[in-house]
Design a protein around this motif. Sequence first.
Motif, PDB file in Angstrom:
ATOM      1  N   ASN A  31       0.865  -1.172   0.000  1.00  0.00           N
ATOM      2  CA  ASN A  31       0.000   0.000   0.000  1.00  0.00           C
ATOM      3  C   ASN A  31       0.899   1.217   0.000  1.00  0.00           C
ATOM      4  OD1 ASN A  31      -2.320  -1.559   0.226  1.00  0.00           O
ATOM      5  ND2 ASN A  31      -2.093  -1.699   2.459  1.00  0.00           N
ATOM      6  N   LEU A  52     -10.173  -0.052   0.264  1.00  0.00           N
ATOM      7  CA  LEU A  52      -9.891  -1.466   0.162  1.00  0.00           C
ATOM      8  C   LEU A  52     -11.035  -2.302   0.705  1.00  0.00           C
ATOM      9  CD1 LEU A  52      -6.163  -1.532   1.322  1.00  0.00           C
ATOM     10  CD2 LEU A  52      -7.031  -1.634  -1.008  1.00  0.00           C
ATOM     11  N   LYS A  90     -11.394 -10.542   0.485  1.00  0.00           N
ATOM     12  CA  LYS A  90     -10.639  -9.574  -0.301  1.00  0.00           C
ATOM     13  C   LYS A  90      -9.951  -8.553   0.602  1.00  0.00           C
ATOM     14  CE  LYS A  90     -11.073  -6.217  -4.044  1.00  0.00           C
ATOM     15  NZ  LYS A  90     -11.987  -5.588  -5.029  1.00  0.00           N
ATOM     16  N   SER A  91     -10.667  -8.099   1.636  1.00  0.00           N
ATOM     17  CA  SER A  91     -10.083  -7.095   2.527  1.00  0.00           C
ATOM     18  C   SER A  91      -8.898  -7.674   3.302  1.00  0.00           C
ATOM     19  CB  SER A  91     -11.140  -6.568   3.497  1.00  0.00           C
ATOM     20  OG  SER A  91     -11.696  -7.631   4.258  1.00  0.00           O
ATOM     21  N   ASN A  93      -7.080 -10.137   2.317  1.00  0.00           N
ATOM     22  CA  ASN A  93      -6.019 -10.379   1.348  1.00  0.00           C
ATOM     23  C   ASN A  93      -5.138  -9.145   1.213  1.00  0.00           C
ATOM     24  OD1 ASN A  93      -5.060 -10.098  -1.665  1.00  0.00           O
ATOM     25  ND2 ASN A  93      -5.251 -12.299  -1.262  1.00  0.00           N
ATOM     26  N   ASN A  94      -5.800  -7.973   1.114  1.00  0.00           N
ATOM     27  CA  ASN A  94      -5.043  -6.728   0.979  1.00  0.00           C
ATOM     28  C   ASN A  94      -4.194  -6.444   2.216  1.00  0.00           C
ATOM     29  OD1 ASN A  94      -5.832  -5.759  -1.649  1.00  0.00           O
ATOM     30  ND2 ASN A  94      -7.871  -5.474  -0.805  1.00  0.00           N
ATOM     31  N   ASP A  98       0.106  -6.940   2.549  1.00  0.00           N
ATOM     32  CA  ASP A  98       0.707  -5.611   2.569  1.00  0.00           C
ATOM     33  C   ASP A  98       2.215  -5.734   2.809  1.00  0.00           C
ATOM     34  OD1 ASP A  98      -0.064  -2.521   2.982  1.00  0.00           O
ATOM     35  OD2 ASP A  98       1.590  -3.077   4.318  1.00  0.00           O
ATOM     36  N   ARG A 125       6.772  -6.887  -5.130  1.00  0.00           N
ATOM     37  CA  ARG A 125       5.676  -6.500  -4.254  1.00  0.00           C
ATOM     38  C   ARG A 125       6.166  -5.829  -2.972  1.00  0.00           C
ATOM     39  NH1 ARG A 125       0.634  -7.179  -6.864  1.00  0.00           N
ATOM     40  NH2 ARG A 125       0.859  -8.884  -8.323  1.00  0.00           N
TER      41      ARG A 125
END
Length: 473
Positions: A31, A52, A90-91, A93-94, A98, A125
């Motif tokens: 992020n 997100l 999904k949240s 996962n983010n 990170d 990443r």
Amino acid sequence: MVRQDSNGYEQNSYIKKNKNPECMNLVPIRNGTSSSNNNSNNGSYWKVSRGLFVETDESPINRKLPKELLLKIFSWLDIVSLCRCAQVSKSWNNLALDGSNWQSVDFFQFQVDIDSYVVENLARRCGGFLKVLSLSGCQAVGDNALSTFAQHCNNIEKLNLQGCKKLTDRTCQSLAKHCHKLQVLDLSSCSAITDFSLKALGSSCQQLTSLNISWCVLLTSNGIFQLVEKCTELKYFTAKGCINFGNEALFHLARNCRNLEIVNLHSCKNIQDEGLIELSERCAKLRYICISNCNNLTDQSLIAIANNCINLQTFECAGLSQLTDAGFQALARSCHKLERMDLEECVLITDHTVTQLAFHCPYLESLSLSHCELITDEGIRHLGAASCASEFLTVLELDNCPLITDLSLHHLINCHNLQRIELYDCQLITRAGIRRLRNHLPNVRVHAYFAPVTPPPSANNSRQRFCRCCNLL
């Protein structure tokens, strides 16, 4: 199998691990952005964008806890747990992937799974977040992956490449070009590395404090010169099995790296007294020295170490058949902080050496006298009566000491902290003697071997001359 810590106590590793597929296809995301000149990620946390998370996310934990707090919780998880969390929603996962959660990564557990693309994805990443990476035993990783890694992870401080046999000088040149903050580097068993690698590292990685180049058999003394000419802050230097290193390598180390604390020269067979004398005279901070299997060394080296390295705590000199009681007497009388000594196969030493160590080294914790065939019960008596025995002595190795008897075990009953004693091939030691020792020290582990007892001859001598098979024939 041993792994090496930051202090240079080395440690090898090629055990095959169980595959864990759920971790292999997940790589961290970032992020925000991070560059080599951005220090805002040091000790700080990136703000998580509310975008997100969708408004319809009704999970209680997501509704109750701020996302910044969830990110902080995730920062305590290991690799497997992070990858599992990344598959929840999904949240999550983010949050789990990170980049701030991936500042330190150890792939040793997954070494059979790790391929070059995993390292490349991780580098892209994580970027500047990644500071510590271990690829120990990941033999499938090559120069391309490390080149990508160096370009993206230029804040890396500790890098372990032990056993990555595909790596060549190109990797070290990439590290030198991009990773100027590198402090700890393990290249042990990277057998294709040459002096060009040391030259590149020396020119750019001047913050290097720890280097392991064990079993890099192509390296020479000239490479050491090119390295230490500018890398003068080295504290930990490990070069086991570097057969091309001679006195010149030690001269260069001694004259440029005055802050050396740990030096491991195991099996550097071309080293002689002159080199070790120079090293001990100029590097007074040495507290760990390993010269095992450096067969050319004599008592002159021990006397030089005794005169200069009074802070010595660990000394390993296994297999040095030229060392005598005179050298160890000097060492014991000067180096009172000694805690661990490996004297295996120092075949000329006698009870006099053990007596001097017992009298002058009150903090002695571990002592190996295996294959020192002149050691007798008298030497062990002095050791058992010393102050170090009752307070600190935890390991004593006496394998193949043929003059040791049960009387030695009796002398050790006051070693209340003794955890392990090795007695293989001590033919005068009996089971009864070991039982008596254990009555006084119930927690001690005794490793011994007793040959099977020969069965007595039959009383009536009725044993057949031939077996049944022979009779049939």
